[in-house]
Each structure stands twice: as C-alpha cells, then as structure tokens.
Write a protein that holds these residues in place. Sequence first.
Motif, short mmCIF file in Angstrom:
data_model
loop_
_atom_site.label_atom_id
_atom_site.label_comp_id
_atom_site.label_asym_id
_atom_site.label_seq_id
_atom_site.Cartn_x
_atom_site.Cartn_y
_atom_site.Cartn_z
N LEU A 169 1.05 -1.41 -0.24
CA LEU A 169 0.34 -0.02 0.20
C LEU A 169 0.84 0.89 0.25
O LEU A 169 1.68 1.00 1.08
CB LEU A 169 -0.90 0.40 1.03
CG LEU A 169 -1.92 1.65 1.48
CD1 LEU A 169 -3.20 1.22 0.69
CD2 LEU A 169 -2.24 0.97 2.67
N VAL A 170 0.45 2.23 -0.89
CA VAL A 170 1.81 3.22 -1.00
C VAL A 170 0.81 4.70 -0.78
O VAL A 170 -0.73 4.83 -0.95
CB VAL A 170 2.32 2.99 -2.63
CG1 VAL A 170 2.91 4.42 -2.54
CG2 VAL A 170 2.90 2.38 -2.42
N GLN A 171 1.13 5.49 -0.13
CA GLN A 171 0.23 6.46 0.33
C GLN A 171 1.04 8.20 0.50
O GLN A 171 2.98 7.85 0.43
CB GLN A 171 -0.82 6.86 1.84
CG GLN A 171 -1.00 5.36 1.51
CD GLN A 171 -2.00 5.42 3.59
OE1 GLN A 171 -1.38 5.24 4.14
NE2 GLN A 171 -3.37 5.84 3.67
N THR A 172 0.35 9.45 -0.55
CA THR A 172 1.01 10.08 -0.19
C THR A 172 0.79 10.90 0.80
O THR A 172 -0.39 10.88 1.14
CB THR A 172 0.94 11.14 -1.57
OG1 THR A 172 -0.30 11.27 -1.21
CG2 THR A 172 1.12 10.41 -2.60
N GLY A 192 2.38 14.43 6.81
CA GLY A 192 0.95 14.74 6.60
C GLY A 192 -0.27 13.80 6.00
O GLY A 192 -0.25 12.67 6.57
N PHE A 193 -1.29 15.06 5.81
CA PHE A 193 -2.35 13.86 5.41
C PHE A 193 -1.76 12.61 4.00
O PHE A 193 -1.87 12.97 3.19
CB PHE A 193 -4.08 14.86 4.99
CG PHE A 193 -4.70 14.71 4.88
CD1 PHE A 193 -5.32 14.15 5.12
CD2 PHE A 193 -5.10 15.33 3.32
CE1 PHE A 193 -6.97 13.67 5.48
CE2 PHE A 193 -6.28 14.19 2.67
CZ PHE A 193 -7.47 13.81 3.65
N ILE A 244 4.18 1.93 2.18
CA ILE A 244 4.54 2.72 2.26
C ILE A 244 4.07 4.34 1.61
O ILE A 244 3.40 4.63 1.08
CB ILE A 244 5.10 2.61 1.11
CG1 ILE A 244 6.25 1.00 0.25
CG2 ILE A 244 6.55 3.76 0.63
CD1 ILE A 244 6.88 0.56 -0.67
N VAL A 245 4.72 5.10 3.07
CA VAL A 245 4.48 6.14 2.80
C VAL A 245 5.84 7.45 2.27
O VAL A 245 6.84 7.18 2.16
CB VAL A 245 3.25 7.13 4.10
CG1 VAL A 245 2.16 6.43 4.16
CG2 VAL A 245 4.85 7.10 5.13
N PHE A 246 4.82 8.52 2.03
CA PHE A 246 6.61 9.72 0.88
C PHE A 246 5.67 11.12 1.32
O PHE A 246 4.45 11.32 0.93
CB PHE A 246 6.92 9.44 -0.28
CG PHE A 246 6.00 9.12 -0.97
CD1 PHE A 246 6.03 10.06 -1.95
CD2 PHE A 246 5.43 7.89 -1.83
CE1 PHE A 246 5.11 9.96 -3.17
CE2 PHE A 246 4.87 7.60 -2.69
CZ PHE A 246 4.24 8.97 -3.21
N THR A 247 6.42 12.06 1.53
CA THR A 247 6.39 13.44 1.73
C THR A 247 6.89 13.47 0.62
O THR A 247 7.48 13.22 -0.52
CB THR A 247 6.92 14.15 2.92
OG1 THR A 247 8.27 14.09 2.38
CG2 THR A 247 6.99 13.70 4.10
N PRO A 248 5.70 15.35 -0.14
CA PRO A 248 6.52 15.34 -1.36
C PRO A 248 8.04 15.49 -1.37
O PRO A 248 8.88 16.23 -3.02
CB PRO A 248 6.26 17.06 -1.26
CG PRO A 248 4.74 16.71 -1.14
CD PRO A 248 5.24 15.99 0.60
N TYR A 300 -4.14 7.05 -2.09
CA TYR A 300 -2.97 6.10 -2.36
C TYR A 300 -3.51 5.06 -3.70
O TYR A 300 -3.85 5.28 -4.34
CB TYR A 300 -4.24 5.27 -1.25
CG TYR A 300 -5.81 4.21 -1.92
CD1 TYR A 300 -5.99 3.29 -2.62
CD2 TYR A 300 -6.09 5.73 -1.87
CE1 TYR A 300 -6.89 2.98 -2.89
CE2 TYR A 300 -7.76 5.33 -2.68
CZ TYR A 300 -8.23 3.94 -2.98
OH TYR A 300 -8.83 3.38 -4.45
N GLY A 301 -2.30 3.94 -3.34
CA GLY A 301 -2.06 3.38 -4.62
C GLY A 301 -1.82 2.05 -4.09
O GLY A 301 -1.11 2.04 -3.02
#
Length: 873
Positions: A397-400, A411-412, A497-501, A416-417
């Motif tokens: 699961l990927v989240q921005t 961050g909010f 997996i999450v990441f910021t800009p 997702y993808g």
Amino acid sequence: MSGLASNSGALEALASPPDDALTAPSFAIDMEDTLHHAQIEPVAEEEIVHSAQTLSQNEAIAQAQSVVEGNAPVAEDEGVAPREAQSQPVDVLASNEDVTAISLSSSTQLAPPDDKAQEQVIEEGPVTERVPVLKTRQTRKLRKLRTKRVHAVRSTRERVIAVTLLLIFLLALVTPLVVVTSYGVSAYNTYSSLRVHASSAVHHLLAVKTLFTGAKAHPSSLLDNQKLLQAQQDFAAARSDFDVVQHLLTHTQIISLVSNYFPAYRPLILTAQAGSEIGKDVSQVGQVLAGTAITLAPNLRSGLGANSKTPLITAADLSLVNSTITTILPLLDDIQSQVPYLSLDAVPSSLLSASEKTQLQQYLPLLPQGRAALALGQSMLGDLGWLLGVGSPRTFLVQTMDRAELRPTGGFTGQYGTLQLNGGRMAPFSLHDIALVEYANNTPVAGQVAPAAYRSWWPFADWGLRDSNLSADFPTSAQLAIQQYQMEMNQHVDGVIVFTPFLIEHILQVTGPLYIPLYNETITAQNLEDRLHYYQLDNAGIRKEEIIENVSDPAAARKLFTSRVEHTLLDQVRQAPPSELLAIGQEVLHNLRTKDLQMYFSNPQLEQVLMQYGDAAQIDTSMAHDGLYVVQANVSASKASQYVRTSIHDNVTLDANGGATHVMQLHLDYAQLGPVYGLDTYRDYVRIYVPPTAQFLWGDGFDTGQPLCDGPYAACPANGIYAQGELVCPTGQYHAGAAASMIGDPYTGAWHPLDQIGPPTNMTSDMQGRAMFGGYVVVPKNCAMTVTLSWYVPALGNGPYSLLVQRQAGTFPALDLSVLPTPGDCSALALAGLHYNGILTEDATFALKTQQTAQMLVHNLAAKNSCYPQASV
C-alpha cells in the motif's frame, strides 16, 4: 802379474784413483763403514724408487740390492758376482768388489767392462792392492747418491706441503668471498623478481581502479560488460603476480636468512608477506565480483520497465549472489587477519604513492563493517527475494503525505495506490483519491470511530484510511492502515510505504523536470507542491482539469493532474539508466533517515533490519538516555501547516544525582503567506513524548476548552488576552474564527471563542514505553502561540547525560537546546555544558562530555561562586 796388470787396467778404465791411494788400515775402516751402511742403514726401497728417473736406473738399483742381500745372482753380461763376499775376509771381498762397484755405480751411466776383462779378473783371483782405493770411491759415491736422494725426497715433500698450505690459504680466503658473492647475487635476483612481480600486481589493481574511475558519478559503468571483462583479466593477472611474490617470500632461502640474521628488515618482510596475502585475497574477491556482475549485468542494464515479462531477479540470481558472498567472506576474514602485520610506511613509494597509502589507511578500518554488511546481506537474501517478489508477487500500500496538512507521520494521506513487485519488476502503478471511497454515499467508514488510544482527542467522525496515521510511531500507524485497507478494499497488502513531497523533489533533482504535455506544465523540485495544490484545491485548477480530461465531476477531476505527474515520473524512473537508478537509490536511503520516506513490512526480518539501522521511523523507547519528541497534528482541515514555523526551546538543568529538569517552550509562529485552501485558524493537537519515568511539573498554553472571549462571548481585547503574553496577534485580530465540524462541537456552523489556556489536558500516553503530555493549541491567522512545559527525568543510564531529540516527518523545527549543571552541583557532576541552536533535519543525539578534572570545576566555583549562569525562562 799379467792378470793383475790386466785387471788394474780395467779398473783404471772404470775409475782412475788418485796417486795418493789409501793404505790398508784406511781401507779396512772404509770397508767397515761401507758394510755398516750396507747392512745396518740400507737405502729404503721407496727412496730408491722415488729417486730413480729412468728404467735403467731402477734395474741397477734392484740388482745392487740383490747383491747386497745375497739372494740374487748377477747376470753374466753385467759381470756381477754373488753376494757371498759379505761373509768372506777382506781380501775375498776385495776380489768381488769390482762387481759391487759396477752395480752401485750404474747410476753414473758408465759402460760395463767387456767380457774378456771380466773373465780375466775372475781367473787370476783377487787383487788386494787396488780394491781399497776402489771401494773408498764407491762408498763416497754411494753416500753422495743417498744424500741426493734424501734431499730430493725432502724437497719434493716440502714442495707438496707448501702447495697444499697455499691451496688451503687461498681456499680459506676465497670461500667466504664466493659465499658472500653467491648470497649477494641470490639476494639481488630475489629482490629484482619481487619488485617486478609486486609492481606488476599493483599496476593491475590500479588499472581496475582507473577502469571504473567516475563510477560514482556514472554508476552504469559498473555494469559495462567490456570493462567487467577487462577488470576480470586484470584481477587474474594481479593474482598470478601475487602468487609469485608469496612463493618467493616463503620458499627463498635468502629471505629466511635475512629475516633471521637481520632483524631490521623483518618488518619489511612481514609487510611484504602480509601484503602479498592481502593482494591475493583482493584479487580473488575482484575476480568473483566481476564474474557475478557479468552474469547479472544484462538484466540489470535493461532497467525496471524493459521486457517486464522477464523477471529482473530470479531465484538463480539470488543463489549466485549467495555463493558469491560465501566465497568472499573467508577472503575478507583473511585480509582482516593480515592487517596487523601490514606496515604501510615500510612499503616503497615506487609501489604505493603517499595518497594511495592514505586511502588504504582509510579503507582498512572499514573492513569489519563491510564484512558485517555482507554477512547481514547474505542472511537477508531470502527476505530480499520476498520483498522483490521472487517466486511470489508482493503488494504494498502506497500513500502520499501532504505536509501542508501536517499529521503524525508527516502529512495527510489523501491518495493511495498499490505497488506490485514480481521478480523485481514493478507493475503499472496508479494513485487514487481516497475521498472517492470514504466520502461516497455508500462509504465503508460511515460511523466508524478512531481506535481507543486516540479516541479522546480525535475530533472527526467516520474515521478511515485517510486519517489512519494517528501515531508518530510509523509501525503502529502502518498496522492501522493495513487493517483499515483490508476492511475498506477487501485486499491484503504486505506492507505500507508513505512519502512526503520532499522525496519526489529529491528524485526530480536526479531525473530532471517532468513535462506534462496535455497541461503544458513543467514540474520541477521547486514548484511541485504549489502546482499539485493548485490542481487539487484551487477551483480554477480543478476547472482546467475538467476541461482537459473531459470530466464533469469536480470531485473526480481534482486529482487527475496529480495522476499525470505520477505516471510521468514512474515512466521516467522505469526507463532511467542504471546510473540514475543508483542515484535514486541513494536518495531513498537518505529520505528513510529523514522520514520523508517511511516503510513498513509484514516480514518480521525486514522490519527488524529497518529498526536496527534506525530507518523504521519508530518512537525511541530506550531507557539508556533522556528523550524528547514533539508531534503535531493539523486538525483544522486546511493546508496551513506550510505557513507555521515551529521552534523548540528546551533548557535542561542537571542535578547532583544526574536527574534532568526540563523547561521547554514551543513556539508556533503562523504567518499566512498564501492560500490555505481551508479555514484560517490553525488548530494543532500537540503531544510531547518523554521517558516513562518523567514527572510532570507544570505547563501552560494548552486549550482548556473553557471559553474566554469572542464568538458568542464578548470581544477579545485588541492587544492581548493572556497574562503572560502566550498569544501574540496583530492588534484587533484575536479571533478564533470558524472550525471544521467536530464530534460534540457546540459551535458547529458558528465562530468559535478563544478559550482559556493551561497545562496539558491529556496525560495518558498512546505509546507504550513513553510518557506523554498533550492537548490542543489554537493559533489564529498571523499570530504566534507559546506553549510552556516543565518535567523532571531521573537519571538514566550509567554514563554522562545524553538526550535524543526526534524529528517529526514533514517538519523542520528550529531547536535551541541548553544543558547545564546546577550551579551548586558543578563540582559533583564534573560535566561541561552544552548548547545547540539549529534546524532539526533528522533525529539527533546530544551528549555531554566529562570535564578533564573536577579540581578545575572546584577552582571555577571558588573563583566565581558559580560554574554556569542559571538560565531563566
């Protein structure tokens, strides 16, 4: 008388005696001497043999000896009488003396008398008158002959002895010179051979280094097949040369002699032996790595997206890597064992330059770390295969995270993808708007509330995936997200997996700008966040998306531009050359450290590795040091966090027991410089995590929920509402304004009042192993709010005081930290103070150092009555 005359003539013909012939008595004496010498002192046989020069002489001597001994007849042609004369009277002997004289005087080479003369002498009988004279002469001749023989023998012996002594002397003189010369030649030949092969070996290794010069800037050269083949050949040649060097050092006698008898050269020999062994190992490691790279390079050069049906990594590849590491590890161990015997100062500069020696001195201490990393990598190969989907695909699961709307993990998470990996290759990937699921009419999160640990303060209903990152401990938030995704999407994932800009911005710095032709937009690291917010939140941008994408629903159109950017970026990454992929990999590792990229895996071994290296983004719960972690959550339903500057001022005072008293001020300075795409007032839920033994002392600045002014109440004073000036706003702008709809909010749809402030309202930690102080902090637009908090932490650990300050993802707080002993406890603690003032970009540890001597502190205390000024708050 005629016979006598005849004999006398014959004798005269043989030897003419002088006129003064000897008398009878003289003859008798001479004869006696002659017999004495003939019987008692005969000439030794060996002397006769050695003195004889010709065959005739040898025969004459033999005949004479036979006559004297009386056991051999004399041949008639020589006229020799039998030796019976030895037992006869003197006159009889005289009659036979002619024969004796002839025989003994044969060495004079006189011709013997003719047969007639001899016969006449025999018939007429002895002549006594002439015999004495003849015998005397013969005796003298015999003596002279014997003396000459003795002298000749002695002379011969002396010459032999002299020559022998000369030879011995010369041998004694020449032998050491020959030996030394031999060893010298051997040593020179050995040295020359060592130098040639050692220089050749080092040359081949340096050739490999030159071959891959610039690989750091262009890592794709590491996969160049021609370079790998050449490197393999150079490594093989270096190995061959090092083998020769090692053989010469261990099997050459001169090396052993020099080592045993010349201790000054022993360090050089030990260095040469260790260096040759290390060289062999390094060459073999290079050969093995080059061979493995040659096998793996074709797939790795193809890129992530090329020929996606063919696995990038197979089980056979992992097996090859495993065998490669198995081969390398013992070689690294051997290198490590040889390092203590290596003295680089003893290595000639013709083999290694000063700069190369410096590089080696820097690399050699890293061997244990490299060895440990390889061993860990080998143990993790199976888990790496799991991660890359070798044998079975993996889904993550990927989240921005939008840091402009700050949440605990950074961050909010509005998008997702799912990322699928199969054999190391990435399947097509897309991001989706979570609002289309959770804000839909048939939303699966309707009526759902937050987990119990956060329910007391989480203000919004219908809790779902978009708000699941409530814990700053990322593994905790990730597990919540996996459960929530399973519930909402009915799909299992293997990790989050999450990441910021910031991660995207760093990747753009590697790949270059992205051009979106449909929108005629160029996205760079500098304008990324601004353009994403414009198309997601600005009505003008959303309308542009509707037109370009031919979509009539604004909710469906608002993140289509973001999807275009994401697809373009992924396509660019898939087609990136290996050099860019490696550079992106380096950025990934860096962003793990800064928490701009956070990963969680359901594989326990992989997750443990992340924790071991501090890349799991977890809250530290160690009791070996003091700790501080400030976590903010923007619950104002706006993108205002990008305009709020957070500053932390913490003064720590140590007592004699090592305990630490904290007085912390948290400043939130909110300067709204651009659109916030939401409500103006900034509402922040702040939590401060500290060690579990921490004791709360006092605090102020947290919203108590008790209204003070504004809203339905009286207007707030124009120049301030709190006695200590905790809230500072422009004149007349002390307004709380509106707020998003919150659970149990009595002011829904109306302006909220500003409330009274006080100590934290939440003392119950949501994190096991940490104490927590929390509460809401309300900051109107263009205002600054100060929250003050004090607590005491008893001594932790056994060493000097240290403090770990953790950084929340998506934030760059300014940290002003001072750690000082109390004035009265300076001498007892013997610690130097500490001060830091800077921007916190990642977790940081601050450790105090012990002063050199306590006496110095005592001196300072006596001189100034205080070692440090007491900080005031």
